[in-house]
Write a protein that holds these residues in place. Structure first.
Motif, short mmCIF file in Angstrom:
data_model
loop_
_atom_site.label_atom_id
_atom_site.label_comp_id
_atom_site.label_asym_id
_atom_site.label_seq_id
_atom_site.Cartn_x
_atom_site.Cartn_y
_atom_site.Cartn_z
N LEU A 287 -5.95 8.03 1.03
CA LEU A 287 -5.24 6.93 1.69
C LEU A 287 -6.22 5.92 2.27
N VAL B 67 -1.22 -1.46 -4.35
CA VAL B 67 -2.49 -0.77 -4.16
C VAL B 67 -2.23 0.74 -4.07
N SER B 68 -2.90 1.45 -4.94
CA SER B 68 -2.91 2.91 -4.92
C SER B 68 -4.20 3.34 -5.60
N ASN B 69 -4.44 4.62 -5.64
CA ASN B 69 -5.64 5.09 -6.31
C ASN B 69 -5.49 4.92 -7.82
N GLU C 178 -9.11 -0.94 0.14
CA GLU C 178 -8.86 -1.88 -0.96
C GLU C 178 -7.88 -2.97 -0.51
N THR D 63 7.10 7.71 -4.65
CA THR D 63 6.73 6.40 -5.18
C THR D 63 7.95 5.55 -5.50
N ARG E 288 -7.26 3.57 -0.38
CA ARG E 288 -6.21 2.58 -0.63
C ARG E 288 -6.21 1.48 0.44
N PRO F 220 -6.22 -1.07 -8.38
CA PRO F 220 -6.60 0.34 -8.25
C PRO F 220 -7.71 0.55 -7.23
N ALA F 221 -7.43 1.40 -6.28
CA ALA F 221 -8.47 1.83 -5.33
C ALA F 221 -9.26 2.95 -6.00
N VAL G 40 0.86 -1.18 0.00
CA VAL G 40 0.00 0.00 0.00
C VAL G 40 0.90 1.23 0.00
N HIS H 255 -2.89 6.61 -9.98
CA HIS H 255 -1.48 6.38 -9.64
C HIS H 255 -0.97 4.99 -10.05
N ILE H 256 -1.86 4.09 -10.39
CA ILE H 256 -1.48 2.70 -10.64
C ILE H 256 -0.51 2.55 -11.81
#
Length: 192
Positions: A57, A139-141, A63, A117, A60, A163-164, A43, A144-145
């Motif tokens: 956050l 896991v990120s939004n 998820e 990142t 994320r 993806p969250a 995460v 951002h994936i």
């Protein structure tokens, strides 16, 4: 005058093409990426509000907890340092949140030294190697994936993306996608 007008149209067209070439893949990967079972869920950190995760956050972490509960991976790495405006590290706040949402403490590994990142993933890869973990789910939004997966690939990490959702806020979502577009361009130009 006519040449100047044509030049402006041409430049606008080039900017539009560049924007689409950068943003469409970011949006597509954010919508289409699917997690594959692995050894660890990573995460990526984001801003805190006091001791609590921000909206992005929390999305994320929710998820990640969902993936953990579904058996996608037996461990979670929470990754993020303490920013100058934060009272604890992002990793510590994320760990607390996950424990409060049913993830056992002994299943959570902390990476609390990274500020971006690239560092998140490089430091998480070192933890993976230390624990004999091979495959990660990042896991990120959604915005951002794509960049996270490109960086993971460049580091030699075997990873899929989860993806969250994005925050239910048009301004924040637009801002995140524009930011990611700029970050992807910077990543491309930074490549050797």
């Amino acid at each position: 005058m006519l040449q100047s007008k044509q030049l402006r149209k041409y430049l606008l067209f080039l900017v539009l093409i560049l924007f689409l070439a950068v943003e469409v893949p970011i949006i597509a990967v954010g919508q289409l990426a699917k997690p594959e079972p692995g050894d660890v869920i990573i995460v990526l950190g984001a801003k805190l509000i006091g001791h609590e995760p921000s909206t992005m956050l929390r999305l994320r972490l929710d998820e990640a907890a969902k993936l953990y509960q579904a058996g996608y991976a037996p461990f979670i790495i929470v990754s993020g340092a303490q920013g100058c405006d934060e009272v604890i590290s992002e990793a510590a706040a994320m760990r607390n949140y996950l424990i409060a949402h049913g993830v056992p403490a002994d299943r959570i590994l902390l990476e609390d030294k990274s500020f971006n990142t690239q560092q998140n993933l490089a430091n998480s890869l070192a933890i993976m190697r230390e624990h004999g973990l091979q495959r990660a789910i990042i896991v990120s939004n959604a915005s951002h994936i794509r960049r996270a997966l490109v960086i993971a690939h460049n580091l030699g990490m075997e990873a899929s993306g989860a993806p969250a959702p994005m925050a239910n806020n048009a301004y924040l979502t637009t801002k995140q996608y524009v930011r990611e577009g700029a970050a992807m361009l910077a990543l491309v130009f930074k490549q050797p």
